[in-house]
Motif scaffolding. Structure first.
Motif, mmCIF file in Angstrom:
data_model
loop_
_atom_site.group_PDB
_atom_site.id
_atom_site.type_symbol
_atom_site.label_atom_id
_atom_site.label_comp_id
_atom_site.label_asym_id
_atom_site.label_seq_id
_atom_site.Cartn_x
_atom_site.Cartn_y
_atom_site.Cartn_z
ATOM 1 N N ILE A 116 8.089 -13.958 -41.151
ATOM 2 C CA ILE A 116 8.206 -15.543 -42.501
ATOM 3 C C ILE A 116 7.500 -15.027 -43.342
ATOM 4 O O ILE A 116 6.139 -14.228 -42.669
ATOM 5 N N GLY A 117 6.661 -14.225 -44.693
ATOM 6 C CA GLY A 117 6.624 -13.393 -46.005
ATOM 7 C C GLY A 117 7.575 -12.048 -45.938
ATOM 8 O O GLY A 117 7.055 -11.616 -44.223
ATOM 9 N N ALA A 118 7.676 -12.073 -46.626
ATOM 10 C CA ALA A 118 8.727 -10.077 -46.710
ATOM 11 C C ALA A 118 7.954 -9.738 -47.845
ATOM 12 O O ALA A 118 8.243 -9.317 -48.105
ATOM 13 N N ARG A 165 -1.780 -3.450 -59.473
ATOM 14 C CA ARG A 165 -0.088 -3.255 -58.674
ATOM 15 C C ARG A 165 0.528 -2.911 -59.404
ATOM 16 O O ARG A 165 1.322 -3.891 -60.245
ATOM 17 N N SER A 166 0.174 -1.552 -60.234
ATOM 18 C CA SER A 166 0.472 -1.398 -61.039
ATOM 19 C C SER A 166 1.975 0.448 -60.756
ATOM 20 O O SER A 166 0.832 0.693 -59.197
ATOM 21 N N GLN A 192 8.727 -26.933 -46.097
ATOM 22 C CA GLN A 192 8.545 -24.942 -45.497
ATOM 23 C C GLN A 192 8.721 -25.831 -43.923
ATOM 24 O O GLN A 192 9.672 -25.257 -43.629
ATOM 25 N N TYR A 242 12.354 -15.430 -43.947
ATOM 26 C CA TYR A 242 11.798 -16.146 -45.485
ATOM 27 C C TYR A 242 10.519 -15.504 -46.209
ATOM 28 O O TYR A 242 9.350 -15.633 -45.640
ATOM 29 N N TYR A 263 1.847 -11.421 -56.218
ATOM 30 C CA TYR A 263 1.403 -11.487 -55.432
ATOM 31 C C TYR A 263 1.469 -13.588 -55.491
ATOM 32 O O TYR A 263 1.399 -13.926 -57.090
ATOM 33 N N ALA A 264 2.136 -14.237 -54.505
ATOM 34 C CA ALA A 264 2.071 -15.447 -54.568
ATOM 35 C C ALA A 264 1.788 -16.479 -54.553
ATOM 36 O O ALA A 264 0.553 -16.047 -54.566
ATOM 37 N N ALA A 290 2.754 -14.210 -44.044
ATOM 38 C CA ALA A 290 2.454 -14.717 -45.102
ATOM 39 C C ALA A 290 0.352 -14.552 -45.879
ATOM 40 O O ALA A 290 -0.776 -14.664 -45.116
ATOM 41 N N GLN A 291 0.702 -14.186 -46.659
ATOM 42 C CA GLN A 291 -1.067 -14.104 -47.433
ATOM 43 C C GLN A 291 -1.367 -14.828 -48.723
ATOM 44 O O GLN A 291 -0.035 -14.873 -49.763
ATOM 45 N N LEU A 292 -1.990 -15.187 -49.118
ATOM 46 C CA LEU A 292 -2.221 -15.827 -50.779
ATOM 47 C C LEU A 292 -3.404 -15.060 -51.639
ATOM 48 O O LEU A 292 -4.423 -15.200 -50.653
ATOM 49 N N GLN A 330 0.100 2.855 -57.561
ATOM 50 C CA GLN A 330 0.808 2.702 -56.342
ATOM 51 C C GLN A 330 0.688 4.071 -55.593
ATOM 52 O O GLN A 330 0.086 3.980 -53.964
ATOM 53 N N GLN A 374 15.831 -8.309 -51.539
ATOM 54 C CA GLN A 374 15.384 -6.994 -50.252
ATOM 55 C C GLN A 374 15.513 -6.869 -49.262
ATOM 56 O O GLN A 374 15.650 -5.956 -48.421
ATOM 57 N N ARG A 414 9.064 -16.384 -52.659
ATOM 58 C CA ARG A 414 9.184 -16.036 -53.397
ATOM 59 C C ARG A 414 10.346 -16.147 -53.814
ATOM 60 O O ARG A 414 10.876 -14.525 -53.361
ATOM 61 N N GLN A 422 0.540 -9.622 -60.530
ATOM 62 C CA GLN A 422 0.723 -8.317 -59.519
ATOM 63 C C GLN A 422 1.706 -8.417 -58.675
ATOM 64 O O GLN A 422 1.869 -7.646 -57.622
HETATM 65 P P1 NAD Z 1 1.077 -10.619 -49.675
HETATM 66 O O1 NAD Z 1 -0.231 -9.757 -47.827
HETATM 67 O O2 NAD Z 1 -0.004 -11.427 -50.892
HETATM 68 O O3 NAD Z 1 2.174 -12.139 -49.006
HETATM 69 C C1 NAD Z 1 2.403 -11.432 -48.101
HETATM 70 C C2 NAD Z 1 4.012 -12.129 -48.858
HETATM 71 O O4 NAD Z 1 3.594 -13.670 -47.829
HETATM 72 C C3 NAD Z 1 4.044 -12.388 -49.434
HETATM 73 O O5 NAD Z 1 5.158 -11.735 -49.855
HETATM 74 C C4 NAD Z 1 4.100 -13.728 -50.245
HETATM 75 O O6 NAD Z 1 5.036 -14.420 -51.008
HETATM 76 C C5 NAD Z 1 4.108 -14.278 -49.375
HETATM 77 N N1 NAD Z 1 3.770 -15.698 -48.636
HETATM 78 C C6 NAD Z 1 3.019 -16.251 -49.104
HETATM 79 N N2 NAD Z 1 3.157 -17.882 -48.968
HETATM 80 C C7 NAD Z 1 4.523 -17.923 -48.382
HETATM 81 C C8 NAD Z 1 5.315 -18.942 -47.412
HETATM 82 N N3 NAD Z 1 4.381 -20.273 -47.842
HETATM 83 N N4 NAD Z 1 6.007 -18.948 -47.056
HETATM 84 C C9 NAD Z 1 6.604 -17.748 -46.804
HETATM 85 N N5 NAD Z 1 6.136 -16.382 -47.351
HETATM 86 C C10 NAD Z 1 5.081 -15.970 -48.188
HETATM 87 O O7 NAD Z 1 1.595 -9.643 -50.060
HETATM 88 P P2 NAD Z 1 2.266 -7.855 -50.065
HETATM 89 O O8 NAD Z 1 2.691 -7.629 -48.964
HETATM 90 O O9 NAD Z 1 0.644 -7.213 -50.318
HETATM 91 O O10 NAD Z 1 2.343 -7.992 -51.784
HETATM 92 C C11 NAD Z 1 3.376 -8.896 -52.400
HETATM 93 C C12 NAD Z 1 4.589 -8.528 -53.448
HETATM 94 O O11 NAD Z 1 3.399 -7.511 -53.868
HETATM 95 C C13 NAD Z 1 5.544 -6.901 -52.836
HETATM 96 O O12 NAD Z 1 6.759 -7.616 -52.495
HETATM 97 C C14 NAD Z 1 5.646 -6.294 -54.133
HETATM 98 O O13 NAD Z 1 6.621 -6.862 -54.323
HETATM 99 C C15 NAD Z 1 4.126 -6.911 -54.775
HETATM 100 N N6 NAD Z 1 3.708 -4.935 -54.915
HETATM 101 C C16 NAD Z 1 3.560 -4.381 -56.062
HETATM 102 C C17 NAD Z 1 3.018 -3.634 -55.687
HETATM 103 C C18 NAD Z 1 3.258 -2.219 -57.223
HETATM 104 O O14 NAD Z 1 4.027 -2.596 -58.012
HETATM 105 N N7 NAD Z 1 2.101 -1.286 -57.502
HETATM 106 C C19 NAD Z 1 2.661 -2.700 -54.654
HETATM 107 C C20 NAD Z 1 2.187 -3.709 -53.326
HETATM 108 C C21 NAD Z 1 3.271 -5.110 -53.438
#
Ligand code: NAD
Length: 386
Positions: free
Chosen positions: A179-181, A128-129, A246, A202, A234-235, A264-266, A133, A211, A205, A232
């Motif tokens: 939930i999870g943005a 994720r750089s 929470q 919510y 990720y949470a 929400a994902q980890l 993108q 945002q 992070r 990267q």
């Molecule tokens: P993801 O699919 O891994 O997770 C989705 C969301 O769930 C994340 O925002 C995470 O913080 C949130 N989450 C995890 N546990 C949670 C909990 N218990 N309660 C609420 N929310 C929770 O993440 P994603 O959507 O693929 O990407 C996350 C972030 O990565 C983006 O917001 C962005 O900042 C960054 N990103 C960067 C690039 C890049 O630079 N190329 C590309 C994509 C994403």
């Protein structure tokens, strides 16, 4: 430097039931051919997108039987990983397969790739750089998923989303809680806002609050103490105490919402459980939950993978395959992600893919190579978890 060069691209149809997305549109084939690649496309490839074999031929591809695609290809591009029992049909030595591989959940598949000496690129592992993108398929598909989840919820909700003031009465805007943005959540927020809902969101992070607010939604404040994210973006996982806090502090907002969308994902782990049965029971009958993670373990207790279920009058949608509901746009974006990846390593003089394993992108995303699982991040996460 490893000097394996490849110039034949194979495009087999997807075999996962109901999958309509594809890994190249005719425009992408045209670009590959213009750069000197040969492209073999399986007959009937574009049927699910209403694109004819002739359109692929016109773009410069040879349209052939599946076995021939796999036999000819140096590089096989697909969305889902190929069935394991088909891997031996790829005949070229050191051929490259590129797809979502789901490596953390299917280690046995990696053994099969190794047994067949296939080099594999996992689209989940593209870094994720800023440079990457345009190749980020997780983001492109998640963004459409965000839209699709709102559309699914709207269909199930016995209400409209916008406020309506009419002589027959005033309808209050529907309340949506996301939930999870991350990528999917932000698109869900934007879509629900466009439809006129009152949106709250919510995420663990804290950087996300701004945002969310910039999309015109409210950010629910929950004090969890220290939370973090990986380099990267990720949470990282919460402690059990933080998880409980929470769940307690978001329960009122959930109970008061017409639609709750959980995203929400980890990374590399099971998704966190965000909503328990007691909280679902507090929601008004007729309201809707969409659990984006239903297929991988579920953010919501009681959600069922690939199904819509009703719990005490609350519709819980876990159907998944969200981006597949918008297959044309999803294919366009995924095909561009792949084409940008191929372009990045295309040697214009040799007119072939130059497999530079030392490059940051391939170093991060290649999982198997020459019979071994070599991905550092995969190895470090799986060995830690072992
Ligand atoms: P993801 O699919 O891994 O997770 C989705 C969301 O769930 C994340 O925002 C995470 O913080 C949130 N989450 C995890 N546990 C949670 C909990 N218990 N309660 C609420 N929310 C929770 O993440 P994603 O959507 O693929 O990407 C996350 C972030 O990565 C983006 O917001 C962005 O900042 C960054 N990103 C960067 C690039 C890049 O630079 N190329 C590309 C994509 C994403």
């Amino acid at each position: 430097m490893t000097a394996v060069k490849m110039s034949v691209i194979g495009l087999p149809k997807e075999t996962v039931s109901g999958e309509k997305r594809r890994s190249a549109l005719p425009i992408n084939v045209k670009n590959y051919v213009r750069q000197g690649a040969s492209v073999f496309v399986e007959s009937g490839y574009g049927d699910s997108l209403h694109i004819s074999d002739q359109a692929y031929r016109d773009a410069g591809a040879e349209v052939v039987a599946r076995a021939e695609v796999l036999k000819q290809a140096d590089i096989v591009l697909s969305l889902h990983k190929l069935p394991a029992d088909e891997l031996s049909a790829i005949e070229k030595e050191n051929a490259l397969v590129v797809s979502f591989l789901d490596p953390f959940n299917d280690p046995e598949y990696l053994n099969q790739l190794n047994a067949n000496k296939l080099t594999s690129v996992s689209m989940e592992m593209i870094p994720r750089s800023s440079r990457c993108q345009k190749m980020d398929a997780l983001s492109s598909q998640a963004s459409l998923a965000g839209y699709a989840m709102v559309s699914n919820a709207v269909e199930a909700l016995p209400k409209v989303l916008p406020m309506m003031m009419t002589p027959s009465g005033t309808i209050k805007p529907a309340k949506v809680f996301v939930i999870g943005a991350g990528v999917a959540g932000l698109q869900a927020i934007a879509t629900a806002k466009r439809l006129g809902a009152a949106v709250t969101a919510y995420d663990t992070r804290p950087v996300v609050a701004e945002q969310v607010q910039s999309l015109g939604a409210k950010f629910l404040q929950i004090d969890l103490g220290e939370t973090s994210e990986t380099n990267q973006g990720y949470a990282t996982a919460l402690t059990p105490e933080q998880m409980q806090r929470q769940q307690e502090q978001q329960a009122d907002c959930i109970a008061d919402s017409d639609i709750v969308i959980t995203t929400a994902q980890l990374f590399g782990r099971k998704p966190p459980r965000l909503i328990n049965s007691e909280t679902v029971a507090r929601m008004r009958p007729g309201s809707v939950i969409v659990d984006m993670a239903a297929e991988t373990g579920g953010n919501v207790e009681g959600s069922i993978a690939q199904e819509t279920t009703v719990i005490n009058g609350v519709t819980v949608i876990g159907t998944g395959a969200w981006a597949n509901q918008l297959p044309l746009d999803a294919s366009q974006m995924y095909s561009n992600n792949l084409s940008n990846l191929v372009d990045e390593f295309w040697d214009k003089d040799e007119q072939a893919f130059n497999f530079e394993l030392e490059d940051e992108i391939l170093k991060s995303s290649v999982i198997t190579h020459q019979g071994e699982t070599i991905n550092e991040m995969y190895l470090s996460i799986t060995q830690k978890g072992a």
